[in-house]
Design an enzyme around this catalytic site. Structure first.
Site, short mmCIF file in Angstrom:
data_model
loop_
_atom_site.label_atom_id
_atom_site.label_comp_id
_atom_site.label_asym_id
_atom_site.label_seq_id
_atom_site.Cartn_x
_atom_site.Cartn_y
_atom_site.Cartn_z
N CYS A 10 39.10 41.35 42.35
CA CYS A 10 38.85 39.69 41.60
C CYS A 10 38.36 38.64 42.92
O CYS A 10 37.77 37.52 42.20
CB CYS A 10 39.93 39.01 40.75
SG CYS A 10 40.43 40.05 39.24
N HIS B 163 36.08 34.56 33.54
CA HIS B 163 36.77 34.68 34.57
C HIS B 163 35.52 35.99 35.06
O HIS B 163 36.33 37.09 34.40
CB HIS B 163 38.04 35.44 35.14
CG HIS B 163 38.72 36.39 36.63
ND1 HIS B 163 37.69 35.45 37.51
CD2 HIS B 163 39.26 36.85 36.77
CE1 HIS B 163 37.87 36.75 38.29
NE2 HIS B 163 38.79 37.33 37.60
N CYS C 140 44.10 36.09 43.41
CA CYS C 140 44.84 37.86 43.42
C CYS C 140 44.15 38.29 43.04
O CYS C 140 42.80 38.14 42.89
CB CYS C 140 46.02 37.41 42.44
SG CYS C 140 45.28 36.92 40.67
N GLY D 64 43.68 42.81 42.12
CA GLY D 64 44.34 43.85 41.22
C GLY D 64 45.21 44.64 42.46
O GLY D 64 44.30 44.73 43.98
#
Length: 436
Positions: free
Chosen positions: A132, A388, A420, A422
């Protein structure tokens, strides 16, 4: 204190409650602001002279659902050179964040997009995938290469067609050794389960999460209605297949289509948890699955001055840190203090924050943990409202942050972007407002 020591101290797994925390000078003392003043406006600063994005649209249903990935990327690559008058042959490299899809195919699509955008064959391009944060990592990579002297001008970008790429699961067998190490097992957790873990471990209520969603949609709707996104959005000329008739027609997509101005607490309360029975993460308080792209043009300050280009912002620092994979969403709370310290600042010096709203649970945790003022965070809404598109989000946030800082003027000097990641990481970057 080293980055590793700081992160470990802040995020011992035994800690299971939140106490809003305002960082003091001893926590983030990278040097006083007075000392920082003496280091500004250096000719080898890495500056941003343009940052644009596509509209962000709902995957499978929105205005860009039938647009191929390379046709998302090409318009923003073209925009950053056309709107600045830069000769595309001067670009030293293009780095593109992307998460979904086969890596070799994405690499080819990026090269194709560069040709569609009018770049000569002499300009190289590559992809980067830090999940991300990929779009922000692309910007940081270009900044680092410019600072190191490899080239003077580069583009950091990101794109994702979640309509085309989907959310593919794990490919191939899972290593049987994964069962022997908890952190390895937790790298395989669905992101929604990590959201539930954050909510449970840090006591983030369903009501608090839904409040974050309402705030995101309300602010995004106000920003769209007042035209605050117009300076950063590049309209996309594409084709759209009507889902009812099957007829394809040409369209121009110029607005984000995931914003729901009518979002209310009452409406959100009716939604069921998606990932866990009796959980708190719903389709209404999580980020939307989306399509979009963004691009950022960076160069040395002396090059920008020589070309008489207005400076939108200055790249001041970037960090990526690791956290517990089971609660990967806490990453921004770990990364932001380290990035701020690296920029020679304190948390209180930052005027605006763009923190990716992957899930309301983790977003709320990070804001509370750092003791941030909601009036400084995601002032134009975030991923819950806007969407997103994984690889594009960092580039999108860069465009949104820098244009908002310019609108606010001299009283808005420093901004932070964070998200954040993953498998348990967080990334953050600090920007200074330019002199546009």
């Amino acid at each position: 204190m080293s980055k590793e020591e700081f992160v470990k101290e802040e995020f011992e797994l035994a800690s299971s409650t939140i106490a809003p925390h305002s960082f003091q000078a001893s926590d983030c003392a990278g040097g006083s602001l007075a000392l920082y003043e003496s280091t500004t406006d250096q000719m080898d600063d890495v500056v941003i002279v343009a940052a644009y994005r596509t509209p962000i649209c709902k995957a499978k249903r929105g205005g860009l659902k039938d647009t191929l990935p390379e046709d998302l990327l090409a318009p923003v690559l073209k925009a950053v050179v056309e709107k600045t008058g830069i000769n595309p042959a001067e670009i030293g490299d293009i780095v593109v964040g992307s998460v979904l899809g086969p890596s070799s195919q994405r690499a080819a699509q990026c090269r194709m997009a560069a040709f569609y955008a009018g770049f000569p064959e002499t300009v190289p391009i590559r992809t980067v995938n830090r999940q991300c944060s990929s779009g922000l990592q692309a910007v940081a990579d270009v900044a680092a290469y410019i600072k190191a002297g490899y080239y003077d001008i580069g583009i950091g970008a990101g794109f994702e067609s979640m309509s085309a790429g989907g959310l593919s699961g794990w490919e191939g067998p899972i290593n049987p050794k994964a069962a022997t190490i908890r952190q390895v097992q937790d790298c395989l957790l669905p992101m929604g389960i990590t959201s539930e873990n954050v909510a449970e471990r840090y006591n983030i209520s369903r009501t608090t999460q839904d409040e974050a969603s309402v705030r995101s949609h309300s602010r995004a709707a106000a920003a769209a209605a007042s035209g605050r996104f117009k300076d950063e959005i590049i309209p996309i000329h594409t084709n759209f297949v009507d889902p009812k008739s099957g007829v394809e027609k040409p369209v121009v997509v110029s607005q984000d289509d995931g914003i729901r101005p009518e979002t209310t607490m009452e409406g959100l309360a009716k939604l069921k948890a998606v990932f866990k029975e009796n959980g708190s993460t719903t389709a209404g308080n999580a980020s939307q699955v989306s399509d979009g792209a963004g691009a950022v043009l960076l160069m040395r300050r002396d090059v920008a001055v020589r070309k008489d280009l207005p400076i939108l912002g200055v790249f001041r620092s970037f960090v990526a840190v690791g956290v517990d994979p089971a609660v990967m969403g806490i990453g921004p709370a770990a990364a932001i203090p380290v990035a701020v310290k690296a920029a020679g600042l304190e948390i209180a010096d930052v005027n605006l924050f763009e923190i990716n709203e992957a899930f309301a649970s983790q977003f709320t945790y990070c804001v509370q943990k750092l003791g941030l003022d909601h009036d400084k965070v995601n002032v134009n809404g975030g991923a819950i409202a806007l969407g997103h598109p994984l690889g594009a989000t960092g580039a999108r946030c860069t465009a949104t942050l820098l244009h908002e800082m310019q609108r606010r003027g001299k009283d808005c000097r420093f901004g932070v972007i964070s998200m954040c990641i993953g498998t348990g990481m967080g990334a953050a970057a600090v920007f200074e407002r330019g002199n546009v």
